[in-house]
Design an enzyme around this catalytic site. Structure first.
Site, PDB file in Angstrom:
ATOM      1  N   ARG A 229       0.678  -1.122   0.171  1.00 58.31           N
ATOM      2  CA  ARG A 229       0.148  -0.070   0.216  1.00 58.31           C
ATOM      3  C   ARG A 229       0.823   1.230  -0.019  1.00 58.31           C
ATOM      4  O   ARG A 229       1.907   1.231   0.771  1.00 58.31           O
ATOM      5  CB  ARG A 229      -0.867   0.022   1.419  1.00 58.31           C
ATOM      6  CG  ARG A 229      -2.221  -0.722   1.130  1.00 58.31           C
ATOM      7  CD  ARG A 229      -3.168  -0.164   0.191  1.00 58.31           C
ATOM      8  NE  ARG A 229      -4.552  -0.844  -0.126  1.00 58.31           N
ATOM      9  CZ  ARG A 229      -4.723  -1.883  -1.029  1.00 58.31           C
ATOM     10  NH1 ARG A 229      -3.749  -2.225  -1.764  1.00 58.31           N
ATOM     11  NH2 ARG A 229      -5.682  -2.567  -1.025  1.00 58.31           N
ATOM     12  N   HIS A 277      -0.982   0.873  -9.858  1.00 56.42           N
ATOM     13  CA  HIS A 277      -1.858  -0.029  -8.780  1.00 56.42           C
ATOM     14  C   HIS A 277      -2.454  -1.204  -9.552  1.00 56.42           C
ATOM     15  O   HIS A 277      -3.767  -1.493  -9.542  1.00 56.42           O
ATOM     16  CB  HIS A 277      -2.761   0.763  -7.907  1.00 56.42           C
ATOM     17  CG  HIS A 277      -3.320  -0.080  -6.803  1.00 56.42           C
ATOM     18  ND1 HIS A 277      -3.351   0.485  -5.536  1.00 56.42           N
ATOM     19  CD2 HIS A 277      -3.387  -1.464  -6.524  1.00 56.42           C
ATOM     20  CE1 HIS A 277      -4.025  -0.358  -4.617  1.00 56.42           C
ATOM     21  NE2 HIS A 277      -3.935  -1.805  -5.323  1.00 56.42           N
TER      22      HIS A 277
HETATM   23  P1  NDP Z   1      -2.397 -11.099   4.735  1.00 59.02           P
HETATM   24  O1  NDP Z   1      -3.192 -10.461   5.665  1.00 59.02           O
HETATM   25  O2  NDP Z   1      -2.309 -12.476   4.264  1.00 59.02           O
HETATM   26  O3  NDP Z   1      -0.892 -10.797   5.059  1.00 59.02           O
HETATM   27  C1  NDP Z   1      -0.319  -9.785   5.723  1.00 59.02           C
HETATM   28  C2  NDP Z   1       0.961  -9.884   6.080  1.00 59.02           C
HETATM   29  O4  NDP Z   1       1.564  -8.666   6.749  1.00 59.02           O
HETATM   30  C3  NDP Z   1       1.442 -11.060   7.214  1.00 59.02           C
HETATM   31  O5  NDP Z   1       2.356 -11.731   7.237  1.00 59.02           O
HETATM   32  C4  NDP Z   1       1.157  -9.962   8.468  1.00 59.02           C
HETATM   33  O6  NDP Z   1       1.932 -10.713   9.700  1.00 59.02           O
HETATM   34  C5  NDP Z   1       2.185  -8.775   8.114  1.00 59.02           C
HETATM   35  N1  NDP Z   1       1.999  -7.652   8.921  1.00 59.02           N
HETATM   36  C6  NDP Z   1       1.029  -6.827   9.208  1.00 59.02           C
HETATM   37  N2  NDP Z   1       1.291  -5.871  10.006  1.00 59.02           N
HETATM   38  C7  NDP Z   1       2.605  -6.173  10.129  1.00 59.02           C
HETATM   39  C8  NDP Z   1       3.350  -5.385  10.924  1.00 59.02           C
HETATM   40  N3  NDP Z   1       2.933  -4.417  11.682  1.00 59.02           N
HETATM   41  N4  NDP Z   1       4.675  -5.662  11.127  1.00 59.02           N
HETATM   42  C9  NDP Z   1       5.139  -6.967  10.398  1.00 59.02           C
HETATM   43  N5  NDP Z   1       4.407  -7.513   9.432  1.00 59.02           N
HETATM   44  C10 NDP Z   1       3.074  -7.390   9.757  1.00 59.02           C
HETATM   45  O7  NDP Z   1      -2.344  -9.961   3.323  1.00 59.02           O
HETATM   46  P2  NDP Z   1      -2.268 -10.293   1.877  1.00 59.02           P
HETATM   47  O8  NDP Z   1      -0.991 -11.082   1.640  1.00 59.02           O
HETATM   48  O9  NDP Z   1      -3.133 -11.062   1.294  1.00 59.02           O
HETATM   49  O10 NDP Z   1      -2.126  -9.058   1.215  1.00 59.02           O
HETATM   50  C11 NDP Z   1      -1.181  -8.153   1.685  1.00 59.02           C
HETATM   51  C12 NDP Z   1      -1.514  -6.708   1.009  1.00 59.02           C
HETATM   52  O11 NDP Z   1      -1.125  -6.597  -0.200  1.00 59.02           O
HETATM   53  C13 NDP Z   1      -2.971  -6.220   1.027  1.00 59.02           C
HETATM   54  O12 NDP Z   1      -3.163  -5.959   2.655  1.00 59.02           O
HETATM   55  C14 NDP Z   1      -2.899  -5.085   0.075  1.00 59.02           C
HETATM   56  O13 NDP Z   1      -2.510  -3.948   0.906  1.00 59.02           O
HETATM   57  C15 NDP Z   1      -1.902  -5.617  -0.818  1.00 59.02           C
HETATM   58  N6  NDP Z   1      -2.511  -5.794  -2.136  1.00 59.02           N
HETATM   59  C16 NDP Z   1      -2.032  -5.065  -3.058  1.00 59.02           C
HETATM   60  C17 NDP Z   1      -2.096  -5.446  -4.512  1.00 59.02           C
HETATM   61  C18 NDP Z   1      -1.862  -4.673  -5.616  1.00 59.02           C
HETATM   62  O14 NDP Z   1      -2.497  -4.769  -6.789  1.00 59.02           O
HETATM   63  N7  NDP Z   1      -0.958  -3.772  -5.636  1.00 59.02           N
HETATM   64  C19 NDP Z   1      -3.311  -6.570  -4.623  1.00 59.02           C
HETATM   65  C20 NDP Z   1      -3.665  -7.253  -3.478  1.00 59.02           C
HETATM   66  C21 NDP Z   1      -3.169  -6.744  -2.037  1.00 59.02           C
HETATM   67  P3  NDP Z   1       1.242 -12.028  10.292  1.00 59.02           P
HETATM   68  O15 NDP Z   1       1.554 -13.084   9.443  1.00 59.02           O
HETATM   69  O16 NDP Z   1       2.174 -12.055  11.638  1.00 59.02           O
HETATM   70  O17 NDP Z   1       0.165 -11.728  10.662  1.00 59.02           O
HETATM   71  C1  OXD Z   2      -6.296  -5.302  -3.251  1.00 63.20           C
HETATM   72  C2  OXD Z   2      -5.711  -4.380  -4.285  1.00 63.20           C
HETATM   73  O1  OXD Z   2      -6.084  -4.859  -1.931  1.00 63.20           O
HETATM   74  O2  OXD Z   2      -5.928  -4.749  -5.427  1.00 63.20           O
HETATM   75  O3  OXD Z   2      -6.674  -6.481  -3.546  1.00 63.20           O
HETATM   76  O4  OXD Z   2      -4.865  -3.673  -3.869  1.00 63.20           O
END
Ligand code: NDP
Ligand code: OXD
Length: 314
Positions: A229, A277
């Site tokens: 993000r 994005h």
């Molecule tokens: P998940 O919820 O499966 O994973 C999030 C990960 O981030 C977890 O491993 C979590 O740790 C870690 N995390 C969260 N907060 C912290 C922190 N404070 N310190 C360290 N690690 C942290 O999400 P996804 O993998 O499905 O997606 C991740 C992000 O990707 C989405 O939230 C979105 O913002 C972005 N995204 C972007 C897209 C794009 O097209 N650019 C498309 C889709 C998603 P833990 O495992 O310990 O919970």
């Molecule tokens: C998502 C994205 O969060 O596309 O899925 O950013």
């Protein structure tokens, strides 16, 4: 049981076509034609207007049409008790891993330098380290980070990951929490961010963090790839770090303000790659089916999957 579909900036047609084909018995309404708000049971939304969800008194479940849910959790009047389900989809995950591999490989195989040579009609072989000499660090080891990390490891890179809670993943060196962040950065040549935007991650990709990356790598200097993000990055710090030679190159799919304003200096920086994005867009084929399956199970009294923890913020 009625569904409401709203997705800012998307063409709703393929979504409505898929939903009505897969669930012909359900009434599906397209925002802003919501009709009687008391009849809406499920909201499928992406960046909804501030008051939409609060104005649906019979709402039972909110389905985010993306994996990230910062677009919901920032709403001032988000109904407090209603479960929020987010996307976890094989197609989206595959697309994100493709994006990560593409940009890690572009950096690793010196694509920018080759393009400059080509522009000058120069035939010169470039030295390129082996993948096994290059350390990639993936921030976020959730659905997306884990898949990308495993695919990078399969390519032969030395891969580590950083998450909030400790993990054990075969072939990946796992770090967790603020206390292990410095060690994770110090062994990282190419940093990939797949973190959600939460109060804890906001502004994390700043100059201090960039300065913590490895300086003794086999390549030309540290690289950053952020497809998590935009709020996680501090763009002026990224630019300053690039200009100071603390960061060699950056690939950014997400931005503090989207669309990226035309006057942003990121557009024209010679060592920044920008994508709009679209690293991993949501597509209706798998996502509609998964949502409908969850609704059916919920109506039979089953538990919902991929629930958002509002306290954690993702
Ligand atoms: P998940 O919820 O499966 O994973 C999030 C990960 O981030 C977890 O491993 C979590 O740790 C870690 N995390 C969260 N907060 C912290 C922190 N404070 N310190 C360290 N690690 C942290 O999400 P996804 O993998 O499905 O997606 C991740 C992000 O990707 C989405 O939230 C979105 O913002 C972005 N995204 C972007 C897209 C794009 O097209 N650019 C498309 C889709 C998603 P833990 O495992 O310990 O919970
Ligand atoms: C998502 C994205 O969060 O596309 O899925 O950013």
């Amino acid at each position: 049981m009625t569904l409401l579909f709203q997705a800012e900036g998307w063409d709703p047609a393929p979504w409505l076509e898929t939903l009505s084909r897969q669930a012909p018995e359900r009434e599906i309404r397209l925002w802003p034609q919501i009709g009687n708000a008391n009849e809406i049971d499920y909201a499928l939304v992406w960046k909804p207007p501030a008051e939409l969800l609060a104005g649906l008194p019979a709402l039972k479940v909110i389905f985010s049409l993306g994996a990230g849910v910062d677009h919901l959790l920032r709403l001032p009047n988000l109904p407090p008790e209603i479960p929020i389900v987010r996307v976890s989809d094989a197609d989206l995950t595959q697309r994100m891993s493709e994006y990560v591999m593409l940009h890690v490989l572009r950096h690793h195989r010196r694509r920018r330098d080759h393009a400059a040579l080509q522009a000058g009609r120069q035939w010169r072989e470039l030295s390129q380290p082996a993948a096994g000499e290059v350390r990639v660090g993936v921030m976020g080891l959730g659905v997306l980070g884990r898949d990308a990390a495993l695919k990078l490891a399969a390519m032969g890179f030395q891969v580590a990951g950083w998450s909030r809670s400790p993990k054990r993943i075969d072939g990946i060196e796992c770090y967790a929490g603020a206390g292990e962040l410095d060690d994770f950065l110090a062994r990282t040549d190419i940093l990939v961010c797949l973190l959600p935007l939460t109060p804890d991650t906001k502004g994390l990709l700043n100059r201090d963090l960039i300065r913590g990356l490895a300086r003794d790598g086999a390549g030309k200097g540290p690289a950053l790839i952020n497809a998590g993000r935009g709020g996680v990055q501090v763009e002026r710090d990224i630019l300053a770090a690039l200009d100071a030679g603390e960061l060699y190159e950056a690939t950014l799919d997400v931005f503090e303000t989207e669309p990226l304003p035309a006057n942003s200096p990121l557009w024209s920086h010679e060592r920044v790659t920008i994508t709009p994005h679209d690293a991993a867009p949501s597509t209706p084929a798998g996502i509609c089916g998964a949502i409908l399956k969850q609704i059916e199970s919920f109506e039979r009294g089953g538990a919902l999957d991929n629930l958002v923890d509002r306290r954690r913020g993702y």
